[in-house]
Enzyme design. Structure first.
Site, PDB file in Angstrom:
ATOM      1  N   TYR A  84     -31.916 -26.931 -18.690  1.00 13.67           N
ATOM      2  CA  TYR A  84     -33.193 -27.204 -19.344  1.00 13.67           C
ATOM      3  C   TYR A  84     -33.974 -25.904 -19.465  1.00 13.67           C
ATOM      4  CZ  TYR A  84     -35.095 -27.011 -14.612  1.00 13.67           C
ATOM      5  OH  TYR A  84     -35.424 -26.599 -13.351  1.00 13.67           O
ATOM      6  N   CYS A  85     -34.996 -25.950 -20.318  1.00 22.54           N
ATOM      7  CA  CYS A  85     -35.894 -24.806 -20.501  1.00 22.54           C
ATOM      8  C   CYS A  85     -37.284 -25.388 -20.749  1.00 22.54           C
ATOM      9  CB  CYS A  85     -35.413 -23.908 -21.637  1.00 22.54           C
ATOM     10  SG  CYS A  85     -35.254 -24.740 -23.233  1.00 22.54           S
ATOM     11  N   ALA A  86     -38.076 -24.776 -21.582  1.00 21.39           N
ATOM     12  CA  ALA A  86     -39.409 -25.309 -21.850  1.00 21.39           C
ATOM     13  C   ALA A  86     -39.368 -26.416 -22.912  1.00 21.39           C
ATOM     14  CB  ALA A  86     -40.354 -24.193 -22.284  1.00 21.39           C
ATOM     15  N   PHE A 112     -38.672 -28.985 -19.703  1.00 24.34           N
ATOM     16  CA  PHE A 112     -39.127 -29.308 -18.348  1.00 24.34           C
ATOM     17  C   PHE A 112     -40.290 -30.299 -18.379  1.00 24.34           C
ATOM     18  CE2 PHE A 112     -41.389 -28.160 -14.322  1.00 24.34           C
ATOM     19  CZ  PHE A 112     -40.394 -28.569 -13.453  1.00 24.34           C
TER      20      PHE A 112
END
Length: 125
Positions: A84-86, A112
């Site tokens: 995952y990331c932003a 996130f």
């Protein structure tokens, strides 16, 4: 010449998504690696999924390759990698690359914020 949108579309076509609810059931399992590919300042500001390995997108290939001097033993091709990331873009691109490197079981958790909105636990970054 490819655009970012084209690269994301290619990645999203080969990397399955996983919902925060599904991901919650995988936290802490020894056969699953959670991978946070945000920058260190992002992780420090918001925390991460408990037990997630925080490696910025630009270093993942070096950490994932057993032949690299920077290899991280947490990477194992037998594990499911949930990244995952932003917003889900960086994680999709990383997971497409990991698939190309032989990591068959990859899942994109996306952003996130989705994890937080679903009541996912947070470990301080």
């Amino acid at each position: 010449m490819k655009t970012v949108q084209a690269m994301l579309a290619e990645a999203e076509a080969v990397v399955p998504r996983i919902s925060p609810e599904e991901a919650k059931g995988l936290v802490g399992r020894p056969d699953v690696l959670f991978l946070d590919v945000r920058e260190p300042a992002e992780v420090a500001a918001s925390g991460k999924v408990p037990g997630a390995l925080a490696i910025p997108r630009g270093l993942v290939e070096f950490r994932a390759d057993p032949a690299s001097a920077l290899h991280d033993a947490a990477f194992d091709r037998a594990k499911t990698v949930v990244a995952y990331c932003a917003s889900g873009g960086r994680s999709a691109l990383v997971l497409k690359t990991l698939k190309e490197m032989g990591y068959e079981n990859v899942r994109n958790l996306g952003g996130f914020k989705g994890w937080l909105d679903a009541g996912g636990e947070v470990e301080k970054g």
